[in-house]
Design a protein around this motif. Structure first.
Motif, short mmCIF file in Angstrom:
data_model
loop_
_atom_site.label_atom_id
_atom_site.label_comp_id
_atom_site.label_asym_id
_atom_site.label_seq_id
_atom_site.Cartn_x
_atom_site.Cartn_y
_atom_site.Cartn_z
N HIS A 15 0.85 -1.19 0.00
CA HIS A 15 0.00 0.00 0.00
C HIS A 15 0.89 1.24 0.00
O HIS A 15 1.94 1.27 0.65
CB HIS A 15 -0.90 -0.01 1.24
CG HIS A 15 -2.00 0.98 1.19
ND1 HIS A 15 -1.83 2.29 1.56
CD2 HIS A 15 -3.30 0.86 0.81
CE1 HIS A 15 -2.96 2.95 1.42
NE2 HIS A 15 -3.87 2.09 0.96
N PRO A 16 0.50 2.29 -0.73
CA PRO A 16 1.31 3.52 -0.75
C PRO A 16 1.52 4.15 0.63
O PRO A 16 2.49 4.84 0.86
CB PRO A 16 0.51 4.48 -1.65
CG PRO A 16 -0.49 3.65 -2.36
CD PRO A 16 -0.67 2.38 -1.60
N ARG A 17 0.63 3.89 1.52
CA ARG A 17 0.75 4.44 2.87
C ARG A 17 1.09 3.33 3.89
O ARG A 17 0.61 3.34 5.02
CB ARG A 17 -0.56 5.12 3.27
CG ARG A 17 -1.03 6.16 2.28
CD ARG A 17 -1.01 7.53 2.90
NE ARG A 17 -1.63 8.52 2.04
CZ ARG A 17 -0.98 9.28 1.19
NH1 ARG A 17 0.31 9.14 1.06
NH2 ARG A 17 -1.59 10.17 0.46
N ALA A 18 1.94 2.41 3.46
CA ALA A 18 2.27 1.24 4.30
C ALA A 18 2.85 1.66 5.65
O ALA A 18 2.56 1.02 6.66
CB ALA A 18 3.24 0.32 3.57
N LEU A 19 3.65 2.73 5.70
CA LEU A 19 4.21 3.17 6.99
C LEU A 19 3.11 3.62 7.95
O LEU A 19 3.18 3.35 9.15
CB LEU A 19 5.21 4.31 6.80
CG LEU A 19 6.67 3.92 6.61
CD1 LEU A 19 7.53 5.15 6.39
CD2 LEU A 19 7.20 3.09 7.75
N TRP A 20 2.10 4.30 7.42
CA TRP A 20 0.98 4.72 8.26
C TRP A 20 0.16 3.52 8.72
O TRP A 20 -0.31 3.49 9.86
CB TRP A 20 0.09 5.73 7.53
CG TRP A 20 0.75 7.06 7.39
CD1 TRP A 20 1.27 7.61 6.26
CD2 TRP A 20 1.01 8.00 8.44
NE1 TRP A 20 1.83 8.84 6.54
CE2 TRP A 20 1.68 9.09 7.87
CE3 TRP A 20 0.74 8.01 9.81
CZ2 TRP A 20 2.07 10.20 8.63
CZ3 TRP A 20 1.13 9.11 10.56
CH2 TRP A 20 1.80 10.18 9.96
N VAL A 21 0.02 2.53 7.85
CA VAL A 21 -0.68 1.31 8.23
C VAL A 21 0.11 0.60 9.33
O VAL A 21 -0.45 0.13 10.32
CB VAL A 21 -0.92 0.39 7.01
CG1 VAL A 21 -1.52 -0.95 7.44
CG2 VAL A 21 -1.81 1.07 5.98
#
Length: 192
Positions: A15-21
Motif C-alpha cells: 500500500h502507498p501508505r504502508a508506513l501509516w498502516v
C-alpha cells in the motif's frame, strides 16, 4: 476472522501508505489487535532494506504509544474494556493470581512481554490495572520493543529474505531463552 485480519494486514505491505498502516497496526496491537506488527514489518523491510531503521522506528514509537493506551485501559477501564480483552485472549484465569505478583516483577514482566511472543497487550493492560509506575512501564516498553523491532530490522537488513523463516519461526524462542538466561543470571548473582 483472525485469518481475514492476518490476510488484510499482509495485503497492506504494498500500500502507498504502508508506513501509516504499520503505525496504526503497531498502535492497536499494543492494546486490542491480535496481529503483531512484525507481520507487516518483515515484508516491508525485505522489499526496501534501506528503510529498515525507519520502519523499526515507526513500529517502536507507535507500539509504545499504543502500550500507553493499554495502560490507560487497565488503569481506568479495566472492568469494561480491559477484562473482556484479556478474557478473549484466554488470560482471565491467570489475571487474579498474576496481579498480586505483577508489580514485584514489573520491569521483567514488561521486558519479557515486549520481546517474546507473549501478547504485549496483556502486559500493557495489567500494568495499568496494577498501578505499575508509568515511568517504569514506558522506559521498559521502549527498551523491550526497541530491542525486538530493531533486531528484526537489523537481521533483515543484513541477511535479507533468507533470514525471514528464522525470524518468523524461531526469533520468539530466542528472545524467550535470552530473557530466561538474563533473569537466571541475575538470580544467580543474588546468591553468590
Amino acid at each position: 476472522m483472525l485469518r481475514k485480519l492476518y490476510d488484510w494486514t499482509l495485503s497492506m505491505v504494498d500500500h502507498p501508505r504502508a508506513l501509516w498502516v504499520l503505525a496504526f497496526i503497531s498502535f492497536i496491537e499494543s492494546s486490542v489487535f491480535p496481529i503483531p506488527p512484525d507481520i507487516l514489518m518483515i515484508p516491508m523491510i525485505i522489499a526496501r532494506p534501506s528503510r529498515a531503521w525507519l520502519i523499526a522506528g515507526v513500529a517502536l514509537v507507535f507500539s509504545v504509544l499504543g502500550g500507553i493506551l493499554g495502560y490507560a485501559i487497565g488503569a481506568f477501564a479495566f472492568e469494561t474494556i480491559g477484562k473482556p480483552i484479556l478474557e478473549s485472549l484466554g488470560k482471565d484465569d491467570a489475571m487474579a493470581a498474576f496481579s498480586t505478583r505483577f508489580n514485584d516483577l514489573g520491569f521483567w514482566a514488561v521486558l519479557t512481554a515486549g520481546v517474546t511472543p507473549f501478547p504485549y497487550k496483556v502486559i500493557t493492560i495489567m500494568s495499568g490495572w496494577t498501578a505499575m509506575p508509568l515511568g517504569t512501564f514506558i522506559a521498559t516498553s521502549i527498551l523491550a520493543r526497541g530491542l525486538r523491532f530493531f533486531l528484526v530490522a537489523f537481521l533483515l537488513w543484513k541477511f535479507g529474505a533468507p533470514i525471514r523463516d528464522f525470524i518468523e519461526r524461531r526469533l520468539g524462542l530466542m528472545f524467550t531463552l535470552f530473557v530466561v538466561l538474563l533473569v537466571g543470571g541475575f538470580a544467580a548473582l543474588k546468591y553468590l
